[in-house]
Scaffold this motif. Sequence first.
Motif, PDB file in Angstrom:
ATOM      1  N   UNK A 128     -56.465  30.346 -32.574  1.00  0.00           N
ATOM      2  CA  UNK A 128     -55.644  29.641 -31.618  1.00  0.00           C
ATOM      3  C   UNK A 128     -56.420  28.459 -31.024  1.00  0.00           C
ATOM      4  N   UNK A 129     -57.683  28.701 -30.658  1.00  0.00           N
ATOM      5  CA  UNK A 129     -58.500  27.652 -30.062  1.00  0.00           C
ATOM      6  C   UNK A 129     -58.678  26.480 -31.034  1.00  0.00           C
ATOM      7  N   UNK A 130     -58.947  26.822 -32.310  1.00  0.00           N
ATOM      8  CA  UNK A 130     -59.170  25.794 -33.308  1.00  0.00           C
ATOM      9  C   UNK A 130     -57.909  24.950 -33.519  1.00  0.00           C
ATOM     10  N   UNK A 131     -56.733  25.619 -33.553  1.00  0.00           N
ATOM     11  CA  UNK A 131     -55.468  24.906 -33.723  1.00  0.00           C
ATOM     12  C   UNK A 131     -55.234  23.952 -32.549  1.00  0.00           C
ATOM     13  N   UNK A 132     -55.538  24.418 -31.344  1.00  0.00           N
ATOM     14  CA  UNK A 132     -55.353  23.591 -30.159  1.00  0.00           C
ATOM     15  C   UNK A 132     -56.263  22.368 -30.210  1.00  0.00           C
ATOM     16  N   UNK A 133     -57.517  22.563 -30.561  1.00  0.00           N
ATOM     17  CA  UNK A 133     -58.453  21.446 -30.630  1.00  0.00           C
ATOM     18  C   UNK A 133     -58.040  20.427 -31.693  1.00  0.00           C
ATOM     19  N   UNK A 134     -57.518  20.896 -32.811  1.00  0.00           N
ATOM     20  CA  UNK A 134     -57.006  19.984 -33.841  1.00  0.00           C
ATOM     21  C   UNK A 134     -55.824  19.182 -33.303  1.00  0.00           C
ATOM     22  N   UNK A 135     -54.958  19.848 -32.569  1.00  0.00           N
ATOM     23  CA  UNK A 135     -53.802  19.189 -31.964  1.00  0.00           C
ATOM     24  C   UNK A 135     -54.240  18.094 -31.000  1.00  0.00           C
ATOM     25  N   UNK A 136     -55.206  18.408 -30.150  1.00  0.00           N
ATOM     26  CA  UNK A 136     -55.712  17.435 -29.174  1.00  0.00           C
ATOM     27  C   UNK A 136     -56.359  16.260 -29.903  1.00  0.00           C
ATOM     28  N   UNK A 137     -57.184  16.546 -30.902  1.00  0.00           N
ATOM     29  CA  UNK A 137     -57.851  15.473 -31.646  1.00  0.00           C
ATOM     30  C   UNK A 137     -56.859  14.563 -32.354  1.00  0.00           C
ATOM     31  N   UNK A 138     -55.817  15.136 -32.933  1.00  0.00           N
ATOM     32  CA  UNK A 138     -54.871  14.304 -33.670  1.00  0.00           C
ATOM     33  C   UNK A 138     -53.906  13.542 -32.762  1.00  0.00           C
ATOM     34  N   UNK A 139     -53.772  13.979 -31.497  1.00  0.00           N
ATOM     35  CA  UNK A 139     -52.840  13.313 -30.586  1.00  0.00           C
ATOM     36  C   UNK A 139     -53.513  12.825 -29.293  1.00  0.00           C
ATOM     37  N   UNK A 140     -54.814  12.592 -29.360  1.00  0.00           N
ATOM     38  CA  UNK A 140     -55.506  12.146 -28.150  1.00  0.00           C
ATOM     39  C   UNK A 140     -55.033  10.778 -27.679  1.00  0.00           C
ATOM     40  N   UNK A 141     -54.525   9.961 -28.589  1.00  0.00           N
ATOM     41  CA  UNK A 141     -53.978   8.655 -28.217  1.00  0.00           C
ATOM     42  C   UNK A 141     -52.799   8.794 -27.258  1.00  0.00           C
TER      43      UNK A 141
END
Length: 159
Positions: free
Chosen positions: A1-14
């Motif tokens: 879950x943590x890894x999925x969240x971090x990927x989400x944040x990285x891909x949508x940080x803009x």
Amino acid sequence: MKEQFLLLINSHQGLIQKVGNLYGNSKEDREDLFQDIVLQLWRSYPTFRGGSKVTTWMYRVALNTALTRLRKETKAERFVELGSEAFQVPAVEGGPSEEMAAMHRAIRRLSPVDQALTLLYLEDCSYREIAEVLGISETNVGFKLHKIKSQLRTLISIA
């Protein structure tokens, strides 16, 4: 879950940065807001069911976080703008009688809760209103008032 969240944040940080740029006044404000948004996203991530696009959900959380922060800052600024002259207590002509002064001194010797209860009673609040404000029962209000009146009689007679 943590890894999925971090990927989400990285891909949508803009997306988060756009909201931060819109509502942050300085670099520090934008960084703080970015962190606040990420924290709120993390808190709400377990409840995200995918009923909407991920970006829709992220914008909703980001904007709500930014607007909540803005409201808090706006309220704080309203109070900051008041000068010390706003807090000057106007002089009362003649002042209180000696009896009233003795009553005020006695009330100040009560516990903080009893002082609040006394204030509400002197403001002609009903037992129901006092109970709601203080979070106690109406019966307890009556009991406490009886006790307070007795305490005040004793305190005034000693003084």
